[in-house]
Design an enzyme around this catalytic site. Structure first.
Site, short mmCIF file in Angstrom:
data_model
loop_
_atom_site.label_atom_id
_atom_site.label_comp_id
_atom_site.label_asym_id
_atom_site.label_seq_id
_atom_site.Cartn_x
_atom_site.Cartn_y
_atom_site.Cartn_z
N HIS A 69 -8.55 -65.86 33.72
CA HIS A 69 -8.70 -64.38 33.83
C HIS A 69 -9.24 -63.91 32.56
CE1 HIS A 69 -8.18 -60.23 35.47
NE2 HIS A 69 -7.77 -60.22 34.23
N ASP B 41 -10.75 -60.96 30.79
CA ASP B 41 -11.30 -59.32 30.82
C ASP B 41 -12.44 -59.00 30.41
OD1 ASP B 41 -8.86 -58.42 32.06
OD2 ASP B 41 -7.57 -58.42 30.06
N ASP C 19 -5.39 -58.20 38.63
CA ASP C 19 -5.09 -57.41 37.63
C ASP C 19 -5.36 -56.05 37.68
OD1 ASP C 19 -3.39 -57.02 34.94
OD2 ASP C 19 -5.60 -57.34 34.03
N HIS D 115 -11.60 -53.14 35.28
CA HIS D 115 -10.61 -52.67 35.46
C HIS D 115 -9.81 -52.31 34.14
CE1 HIS D 115 -9.09 -56.91 35.41
NE2 HIS D 115 -8.36 -56.40 34.48
#
Length: 1085
Positions: free
Chosen positions: A291, A293, A403, A613
């Protein structure tokens, strides 16, 4: 002979008759603690397993020669640029920085003769920051994390020849989680942070010692985590002690002995992928994941390097671990890799082709789903799926969003329309009030569409592949009565990295325990996420259902934080919708006009990226918003240029003032509009009609019978009035709002609407993210200052009030009322300028209304959701702050009130009190979040009947005011071509259900005159229409077009044809189920 006793022979036994020595019971707690001592650092590391980890180390000259070039400021130069500079000598122990700077190291390695024949040679490099290893000819090989994590790079066999070999290491002066000072990663980054190079050495690793370390780690976890009343736990503890007893410091053979003991518990196949070939049925399916970001505690520009570091690591691991399957989302990150690191992208493509590296998710980024418009969600899928299909030959089947801070009620419908029927998340495991009841279930949208949803019961998307992660995959599974399988999503994440060799080794041992001893859910490697969902799909018809939004009971402050960023998002969405419509009209009307597809793509990709997000929700560091401001500035600059070109083509020009005769109003909404348009500082006209260009007519009024008026009753007390509404303003607040048409007072007696209130805003931890329920207990009303008349025009009146918040902050509020238009519902408009310099405060504005309902209505993508206005249960109370789009509405039978806004998303309705959230002031991770000047608009719209088309349309109009244009003679005196443009080329006929909204008009993605070549071109021109039912009922209507259309097809979001629709005389019928989103493609002749 009688009386004799026969001699009985006893069975042979070695059991001694006399006890040779006392034997005590194993003291469980002490022996468990002993396990960690066997491999921990500190006072024991010179005499325990750590002392035998390495068989030799070579550091310093001539074996490791270091030189460095420091990139200026915060630049991130390419390999070619960096290596063209002169490097200066450096050494271990040197410091590098400051934060966010880049330093390129030339590393010359020479393996000493005494290490050349060792089994495993690695370069160990640790500067407590991120890095990337490059070959001397510019190929990125592997990322480095630092701080003891992923610090090793395996030396190629060719380096064992005793000669000098050169590599480069690109050092990024940030850790995996940015540059926060101290140990709290969400604090604002320290710009003066420096990093010390603590290790740069050739290490001959002892593979037996390294493997034994993993052996006893996992068996030790079994000893600690299996139930104390299980034989498996006791055997694990006994095995660990036997290993420790068998270990002899300095004796390499003892390591092999220890490993043999370990195999009694783990099985003999744990040293390879064969461990997964036992044929026994697994329950837990491991999938590697990374993951990353796209921004968070680091800027977007650093993410581009994180992608290269992380994904090159995974390609390397796949070469060593054949069982590794790796899933990664976000098409934007693949595009960055393709543009900036083509060598790594080619490695990824090869692994994708092998079926090992799995692009997943189908969206452009892992986006927020609360605040983006419906069309933005569509474009996330459209751009994501098209990228995957054009670069890897396949679309995604699974929407992957582990997430994000809550999940919109229309996502299942949009997923299905984008070719996906599966969804994975786990964020609801963070709920801090109620525990979500399901692991695997069918999630149902507003329109009834469903997807299979799985929330990994290990409750993380960054599992460390611990024994406990595998165990929790069963012990925390909430859907065992339906299906006992689960996904284990493992790998370093958030800041990137992905799985490590340790993760893969641990999982091999967990599988070994399951097959050899049992009591641990059997984990399997080698399958994809799609394989997992394929198995679920076979039995999904019996799964439990969850209808509507997946509301996240945490991070409610993200509806409000970073107000300017949210304002830019709304403004950009509106601009793109307008321009696509106008450019479509222009490109069909005039062959000389080229539909600006590249510009639209660039604009959309920027907007979609900013909906990531942690960006749109406001939970990133300040640097990210500096970047997003630049992205939006470019979007608005491009939008201005496109509009200017279209206006030129139409023969009109944008103006600030004009005359009624020359004036034209630009309209991009698909219904008849009647509205006041200011044509100068003092004058106004009325725009009326349907279509992109509206004619202006004189606004008629008289001094004797004004259409709107303002009267001062006494100091600070005013009445604003038009033919529909009468508004009393006292002390800066609205004390009465009387709806003349409904003959009804809106504000309860003795209460005040448009009342500013401020709250203490100190959440438990996550400052930018969270507002906690207890903040409601700190409510304070803000007293207003002097109110005076601001405008007193024929068409508009207003009063202005200044409200002091503190010595540093204030609000200037204009409460205005326009002349009412016949057939149009009037509303009270409020414009505010807020100068905001607070710390941990939350500013809101309240509207008590004389309306009762146990549910309020909030606009969401392509529809609305109902939420409770009471606190009957903890589930109801958890929704003390919710998300809305352009309107929130509280209605009872026969009457209601809607609050419209132009840039806000946070709202609450408690009983009959409606409350719009305006500004927050958290200090982490951005110390300056929301500080400065803000311009915010909202409106109070009373309406007869329940929630209906009036609210939906007025909310659109509030966010999309008419624009003033001019042409000599206006529409009447202009050219025939201009008059032709004024007619709507596509519309819903007057007898269509008013709940139908024609939301999007654009050109087909692959039209031959539009396509950019990503996918095969299609002959001819087409226009795509997207519409939806906005009110939750069966919506029927007729689409009429003046274009020459030869074929109409209903298509999905990706513009694949689903069915042909009959068109006759330029008209075709539509019939939508409640809240359905429908897309039609018009193939032009």
């Amino acid at each position: 002979m009688g009386g004799e006793t026969p001699i009985r022979r006893k069975p042979h036994s070695d059991y001694p008759a006399q006890a040779p020595k006392p034997v005590g019971q194993l003291i469980s707690g002490i022996y468990k603690e002993r396990i960690g001592q066997f491999y921990s650092g500190g006072q024991w590391e010179s005499v325990n397993l750590r002392a035998m980890m390495n068989e030799g180390v070579a550091a310093g000259k001539p074996h490791v020669q270091l030189s460095v070039w420091d990139a200026p400021d915060q630049t991130r130069p390419t390999f070619d640029e960096a290596t063209s500079h002169e490097f200066k000598e450096t050494a271990v122990g040197s410091w590098f920085g400051p934060a966010w700077s880049t330093h390129w190291f030339k590393v010359v390695l020479k393996v000493p003769k005494d290490l050349a024949d060792k089994r495993l040679l690695e370069l160990h490099w640790d500067a407590n920051n991120e890095g990337l290893v490059w070959t001397d000819d510019g190929k990125p090989l592997q990322g480095l994390t630092g701080g003891g994590d992923r610090v090793e790079w395996i030396l190629p066999e060719s380096f064992r020849d005793g000669k000098e070999h050169t590599i480069y290491i690109e050092m990024a002066c940030n850790g995996m989680f940015g540059n926060a000072p101290g140990g709290d990663s969400i604090q604002p980054p320290d710009p003066n942070k420096y990093f010390q190079l603590s290790r740069a050495e050739i290490v001959a690793v002892n593979p037996d010692a390294r493997q034994l370390y993993i052996d006893i780690w996992i068996i030790g976890d079994a000893a600690k985590e299996f139930p104390a009343d299980s034989w498996e736990q006791h055997k694990a503890l006994k095995t660990c002690n036997e290993i420790i007893q068998a270990f002899e410091l300095g004796n390499k053979e003892s390591l092999k002995t220890c490993r043999k003991i370990a195999e009694q518990y783990l099985g003999s196949d744990i040293n390879s992928a064969r461990v997964y070939d036992s044929g026994k049925e697994p329950l837990v399916f491991g999938i590697g994941h990374c993951h990353i970001d796209s921004c968070w505690l680091w800027p977007f520009v650093e993410t581009k390097r994180k992608v290269a570091r992380s994904w090159s690591n995974q390609c390397d691991l796949m070469d060593r671990y054949p069982e590794l399957n790796f899933a990664c989302s976000q098409a934007q990150q693949y595009k960055w890799l393709k543009q900036l690191y083509p060598y790594v992208f080619d490695r990824v493509k090869k692994k994708v082709k092998e079926g090992r590296f799995h692009p997943i998710g189908g969206s452009w980024v892992e986006h927020d789903t609360n605040m983006p418009s419906g069309e933005s969600l569509v474009r996330q899928f459209l751009y994501g799926q098209r990228f995957y299909e054009s670069n890897f030959g396949n679309r995604c089947q699974t929407f992957w969003l582990p997430d994000t801070f809550g999940y919109s009620s229309q996502l299942p419908q949009l997923c299905r329309l984008a070719g996906m029927n599966r969804f994975l998340t786990q964020k609801l495991s963070w709920n801090n009030i109620n525990k979500f009841p399901h692991t695997t279930f069918n999630w149902v949208a507003l329109d009834g569409s469903q997807v299979i949803c799985h929330m990994p019961p290990a409750e993380t998307y960054t599992a460390e592949a611990h024994f406990g992660d595998v165990k929790r995959s069963m012990s925390q599974h909430k859907s065992l009565d339906q299906d006992a399988t689960s996904l284990l999503v493992f790998g370093k994440g958030d800041g990137g990295g992905g799985p490590t060799w340790q993760h893969l080794e641990k999982l091999r041992r967990c599988r070994g325990i399951s097959d050899t001893v049992g009591n641990l859910p059997r984990v399997h490697m080698g399958n994809s996420v799609d394989d997992f969902f394929n198995n679920l799909e076979r039995k999904a018809d019996s799964f439990v259902t969850w209808y509507g939004e997946l509301y996240f009971e945490l991070h409610r402050g993200t509806y409000t934080t970073q107000a300017n960023n949210k304002r830019n998002n709304r403004k950009a969405e509106v601009a793109l919708r307008d321009l696509e419509l106008l450019a479509t009209i222009a490109s069909v009307k005039d062959k000389s006009y080229s539909y600006p597809k590249k510009e639209f793509d660039d604009m959309w990709e920027a907007v979609l990226l900013c909906q990531f997000h942690d960006c749109l929700p406001g939970s990133s560091i300040e640097m990210c918003y500096d970047e997003s401001d630049q992205f939006y500035a470019e979007v608005f600059k491009t939008a201005e240029s496109i509009l200017k070109n279209i206006c030129k083509l139409f023969g009109v020009s944008e103006v600030k003032s004009t005359t009624v005769a020359n004036g034209i109003a630009l309209n991009t909404l698909p219904w008849h509009r009647k509205s006041i348009v200011e044509i100068s500082e003092t004058e106004a006209a009325v725009a009326c009609g349907e279509g992109p260009l509206l004619k202006l007519r004189q606004f008629k009024t008289s001094a004797e019978n004004p259409e709107v008026s303002v009267r001062k009753l006494s100091d600070g007390v005013f009445v604003l009035e038009n033919s529909q509404l009468k508004v009393h303003v006292e002390g800066g607040c609205i004390t009465s709002l009387f709806d003349k048409s409904a003959k009804r007072e809106v504000i309860p007696k003795g209460q005040k609407a448009n009342q500013y209130v401020i709250f203490d805003d100190k959440p438990l931890y996550w400052q930018a993210w969270d507002v906690e329920v207890y903040h409601l207990e700190t409510r304070k009303e803000l007293a207003c200052g002097e109110t005076k008349i601001h405008e007193q025009k024929n068409h508009r009146v207003s009063v202005v009030t200044k409200t002091k918040i503190s010595d540093d902050s204030y609000i200037e509020t204009v409460i205005g009322l326009d002349a009412a238009m016949k057939g149009q519902q009037s509303y009270v408009e409020v414009s505010s300028k807020v100068e905001w310099h607070e710390t941990m405060k939350f500013l809101k504005v309240e509207f008590p209304v004389d309306v009762r309902n146990t549910e309020a209505n909030y606009e969401t993508q392509f529809g609305y959701v109902k939420r409770p206005t009471h606190y009957n249960t903890s589930w109801d109370m958890a929704k003390f702050e919710v998300c809305c789009h352009k309107y929130a509405d509280l209605s009872e039978n026969g009457f209601g009130v809607s609050i419209l806004n132009d840039s806000k998303y946070g709202f609450a309705t408690v009983g009959s009190l409606m409350r719009l959230s305006l500004l927050r002031s958290p200090k982490a991770p951005d110390a300056h979040a929301d500080m400065g000047t803000h311009h915010i608009r909202w409106a109070i719209l009373p309406h007869q009947g329940g929630l209906g088309p009036t609210t939906v349309r007025k909310a659109y109009e509030f966010n999309n005011p008419l624009k003033l244009l001019s042409a000599p003679g206006g529409l009447d005196g202009g050219s025939a071509a201009l008059a032709a443009v004024a007619e709507p080329p596509v519309r819903l006929t007057a007898d269509s259900d008013p709940a139908l909204i024609l939301d999007t008009v654009k050109r087909g993605e692959d039209d031959e005159d539009v396509s950019r070549g990503e996918l095969p071109k299609k002959k001819g021109k087409s226009v795509v229409l997207r519409m939806y039912d906005s009110l939750g009922g069966r919506a029927r209507g007729t689409v009429a077009t003046t274009w020459d259309v030869k074929k109409v097809s209903k298509v999905n979001l990706l513009e694949d044809e689903l069915e042909e629709v009959v068109i006759e005389d330029g008209k075709f019928s539509v019939d939508l189920r409640p809240f359905e989103v429908a897309t039609f493609k018009l193939q032009l002749a």
